[in-house]
Write a protein that holds these residues in place. Sequence first.
Motif, PDB file in Angstrom:
ATOM      1  N   SER A   1      14.282  -9.462 -41.567  1.00 33.61           N
ATOM      2  CA  SER A   1      14.541  -8.637 -42.754  1.00 33.61           C
ATOM      3  C   SER A   1      13.245  -8.356 -43.498  1.00 33.61           C
ATOM      4  CB  SER A   1      15.528  -9.332 -43.681  1.00 33.61           C
ATOM      5  OG  SER A   1      16.760  -9.494 -43.034  1.00 33.61           O
TER       6      SER A   1
ATOM      7  N   ASP B   1      19.506  -3.087 -41.083  1.00 35.98           N
ATOM      8  CA  ASP B   1      19.482  -4.548 -41.126  1.00 35.98           C
ATOM      9  C   ASP B   1      20.886  -5.097 -40.897  1.00 35.98           C
ATOM     10  OD1 ASP B   1      18.907  -7.168 -41.430  1.00 35.98           O
ATOM     11  OD2 ASP B   1      17.940  -6.995 -43.386  1.00 35.98           O
ATOM     12  N   GLU B   2      21.164  -5.492 -39.680  1.00 41.13           N
ATOM     13  CA  GLU B   2      22.479  -6.034 -39.324  1.00 41.13           C
ATOM     14  C   GLU B   2      23.619  -5.245 -39.941  1.00 41.13           C
ATOM     15  OE1 GLU B   2      22.856 -10.266 -39.341  1.00 41.13           O
ATOM     16  OE2 GLU B   2      20.757 -10.516 -39.895  1.00 41.13           O
TER      17      GLU B   2
HETATM   18 MG   LIG Z   1      17.907 -10.938 -42.472  1.00 35.62          MG
END
Ligand SMILES: [Mg+2]
Lengths: 268, 271
Positions: free
Chosen positions: A55, A170-171
């Motif tokens: 991240s 991000d995910e």
């Molecule tokens: Mg992360």
Amino acid sequence: MTATAHPEEIGVEVTNVTKSFGGDEARVTVLNGVTLSIRKGEFVSLIGPSGCGKSTLLKVVAGLSEANGGTVSINGKSVREAARDKAIGLVPQSPALLPWRTILDNVSLPISINPRGNTGRRLRDPRELLQSFGLGHALDRYPAQLSGGMQQRAAIARAFVFDPEILLMDEPFSALDEMNRDQQRMGLLDFWQSNRKSVLFVTHSVPEAIMLSDRIVLMASHPGRIAEIIDVDLPRPRNEALYATDAFRDLEFYVRSALRKVMEAARV
Amino acid sequence: MSDSIATAPRRNSSAFTMTRIIWNWGPPTLTFVIVAVLWQLVAINNPYVLPTLDAVGASLASDPGMYWANLLVTCQEIVVGAGAGIICGFLLAVAMSELPIVEKAVMPLIVVIMVTPVVAIAPALVVAFGFGMLPKYIVTGLVVFFPMLVNSLAGLRDVDQKALDVFKTLHASRWEIFRDLRLPGCMPFVFAGLRIAMPLAVVGAAVAEFVAAGQQAGLGSLVTIAAAQANLPVTWASIALLCLLGVLLVSLLALLRKRILWWSDEDVVGR
Ligand SMILES: [Mg+2]
Ligand SMILES: Nc1ncnc2c1ncn2[C@@H]1O[C@H](COP(=O)(O)OP(=O)(O)OP(=O)(O)O)[C@@H](O)[C@H]1O
């Protein structure tokens, strides 16, 4: 093997990026000399143990966090210039839609923000875009009236609508249940395959990384660094049938063991 | 399945609606009836403690014009005083959240004023500004100012970080972030502040009137004068009207909230 529009043109160039947190005594290096380039129209996944700095790297590329060393360039521009020109599309982990706006108004939002950055962009019609994301019936709904999967799809549409040069995710599917997750993943794959853009995609799922990516960047932690870059030489366009192929399974096995090696090394 | 759109369950049968109404309204009505009966019992046996409810009603009926005129004065104090306090509190919150230097400069003063009891300030204001409406506006405004400031500030700060990230990657200007994210996002907090401020506004107006009772009209002034004359029916009729005013303001607010804040299901802070 990847049939991109500009096969060798570099889109994003991350060079020797270093990032640390904390004061002088309690300084923690989270990213250490990360170098990575993403070609135009290339899909790159970031995978690695929790806390390894995925991240953080994404935030540095997005211009949300300042690196302590190294450079990031997006199509030859600095991150700041790229943001000014609206070259960056972000899909956060949660959909982060504005609850007081309809889905259509949420997806239209990036067009109205920073209108100067629209020059030279092939803006998409938000309605058509939502239609192709299977949300044509929900244009006038509010986020709270949609399922989590639909909200996340709207968030992805919001990132595509202003025709950015790089998409950072991000995910994006991590909050969804397994079935939903797979559905959204294939939806993204379909859309991306007909709308090629550079993508940097953080995930915890090995099959997801393989199914979507041209390359998988495996990160190691303490300090966060790139351990290995794995080419995904599987033909495109891809679909669910790929899961069942030997090539997919072999690669999955390979990525899993590489991931395990990275995690074991961290434990020692 | 995953694409199903959630809709509110519909109330389909009138019998169900009927049960619902009884369930909602029955218990509170019962409470009020019990309190009224107890009140009457006390009032009949102790005429110098409480007036009977019928005496209060008779007082209201005998001179509605007088009550109405006083009610209007109190309303005026609330509209002007609380209105100004609400606007100032909100604007200062905006200034504080946008410019940290403002917060640094003003916050200590705010805290000092906040801990000073308004009841104590009121007489001083009357000395300073005379018996006119101005000190009443100031007291009423002051009382609502702080809950508005504190709640609005909390709301402006409580911005969805992920959404803020999206705005930042678009290189949104501060104005765009304020207009499209912070301002609408802080509304649930603003309404929570209003919810606290509305009853306080009634308190503020009444307290301001106590200090200079008889100089200007108003329900608070009426309470003080009537109490001094041991005129219980007028005292309690005025109190009842003040109470009604508070209930009205809070209900109006709830209505307004439903209209413009339908997207947020509950009060975020305070109550
Ligand atoms: Mg992360
Ligand atoms: N603002 C910050 N201040 C201090 N430390 C931070 C900050 N942000 C991240 N870190 C630390 O940096 C490291 C990497 O965090 P990051 O969120 O990038 O990991 P990640 O790879 O995304 O993990 P996950 O897979 O769990 O999301 C962690 O150890 C985290 O504690």
